[in-house]
Design a protein around this motif. Structure first.
Motif, mmCIF file in Angstrom:
data_model
loop_
_atom_site.group_PDB
_atom_site.id
_atom_site.type_symbol
_atom_site.label_atom_id
_atom_site.label_comp_id
_atom_site.label_asym_id
_atom_site.label_seq_id
_atom_site.Cartn_x
_atom_site.Cartn_y
_atom_site.Cartn_z
ATOM 1 N N TYR A 248 0.902 -0.434 0.504
ATOM 2 C CA TYR A 248 -0.201 -0.658 -0.150
ATOM 3 C C TYR A 248 1.225 0.899 0.352
ATOM 4 N N GLN A 249 1.208 1.962 -1.132
ATOM 5 C CA GLN A 249 1.683 3.081 -1.349
ATOM 6 C C GLN A 249 0.931 4.360 -0.245
ATOM 7 N N THR A 250 -0.514 4.310 -0.169
ATOM 8 C CA THR A 250 -0.428 5.539 0.849
ATOM 9 C C THR A 250 -1.749 4.735 1.708
ATOM 10 N N ARG A 251 -1.707 5.738 2.664
ATOM 11 C CA ARG A 251 -3.153 5.645 3.619
ATOM 12 C C ARG A 251 -4.349 5.401 3.113
ATOM 13 N N GLU A 252 -4.248 6.347 2.514
ATOM 14 C CA GLU A 252 -6.025 6.535 1.574
ATOM 15 C C GLU A 252 -6.119 4.715 0.806
ATOM 16 N N GLU A 253 -4.953 4.326 -0.097
ATOM 17 C CA GLU A 253 -4.851 3.060 -0.587
ATOM 18 C C GLU A 253 -5.074 1.662 -0.164
ATOM 19 N N TYR A 254 -4.632 1.955 1.499
ATOM 20 C CA TYR A 254 -4.941 1.094 2.359
ATOM 21 C C TYR A 254 -6.481 1.006 2.767
ATOM 22 N N ARG A 255 -7.171 1.689 3.107
ATOM 23 C CA ARG A 255 -8.490 2.052 2.974
ATOM 24 C C ARG A 255 -9.625 1.647 2.458
ATOM 25 N N GLN A 256 -8.774 1.930 1.298
ATOM 26 C CA GLN A 256 -9.275 1.590 -0.050
ATOM 27 C C GLN A 256 -9.660 0.070 -0.283
ATOM 28 N N LYS A 257 -8.391 -0.696 -0.279
ATOM 29 C CA LYS A 257 -8.212 -1.954 -0.348
ATOM 30 C C LYS A 257 -9.025 -3.159 0.449
ATOM 31 N N THR A 258 -8.223 -2.778 1.537
ATOM 32 C CA THR A 258 -8.792 -2.986 3.002
ATOM 33 C C THR A 258 -9.995 -2.999 4.043
ATOM 34 N N GLY A 259 -10.604 -1.433 3.461
ATOM 35 C CA GLY A 259 -11.940 -1.055 3.770
ATOM 36 C C GLY A 259 -11.988 -1.018 5.548
#
Length: 172
Positions: free
Chosen positions: A20-31
């Motif tokens: 996950y490159q960013t915290r936002e990407e982490y949130r989008q992909k993991t919920g």
């Protein structure tokens, strides 16, 4: 036989866990929201969801790219990228540690220790090898597929041409 049929491919194809490159990407992909960034620990952009199920305090991942203190990949005696094991605390393996990016895309919170923790990878398949690509980027080469696209004559081609030339009585 290498796992992928392409001549070369990126290291991410070997990763055991998503990155996950960013915290936002982490949130989008993991919920889920990423845990708060801890600047006293190295950046870690992957997590092992099964880590907390282990009864061991430390986990060992057999293959990560060996990194120098500067974060650059290390070369082994053969001049190619080197792999080494990674030992990490179970609790840290289970979470990401991604700094917050500001609106310009920069990280205002910078880690105070170490380089980013490398991502654990699967073992190389027969026919796969690591190499340094353009700019020192670590990549994977499928030796068999790479030979097929290599420009010019291969050793086997030259042997065949010599055999044909000798049958025709052509000397060179």
């Amino acid at each position: 036989m290498a796992a992928l049929p392409q001549p070369t491919y990126g290291l991410a194809n070997l990763y055991l866990f998503p990155v996950y490159q960013t915290r936002e990407e982490y949130r989008q992909k993991t919920g889920q929201e990423a845990p708060p960034f801890d600047p006293t620990k190295p950046v870690k952009s992957w997590c092992d969801p099964s880590a907390l199920a282990s009864s061991r305090r430390k986990l060992i991942y057999d293959n990560v790219v060996a990194l120098a203190d500067s974060g650059r990949p290390l070369a082994g005696p053969d001049g190619q990228p080197m792999l080494e094991p990674l030992m990490i605390d179970r609790d840290f393996a289970a979470v990401v540690n991604i700094p917050v990016k500001d609106f310009t895309g920069q990280f205002p919170e910078t880690p105070t220790i170490g380089v980013e923790i490398p991502v654990p990878m699967r073992a190389l398949e027969a026919g796969e090898e690591l190499f340094f690509g353009f700019g020192g980027v670590v990549m994977v080469r499928n030796r068999e597929a790479f030979e097929k696209v290599e420009v010019g004559f291969l050793h086997e081609d030259r042997l065949l041409l010599r055999a044909i030339a000798s049958k025709l009585g052509v000397t060179f």
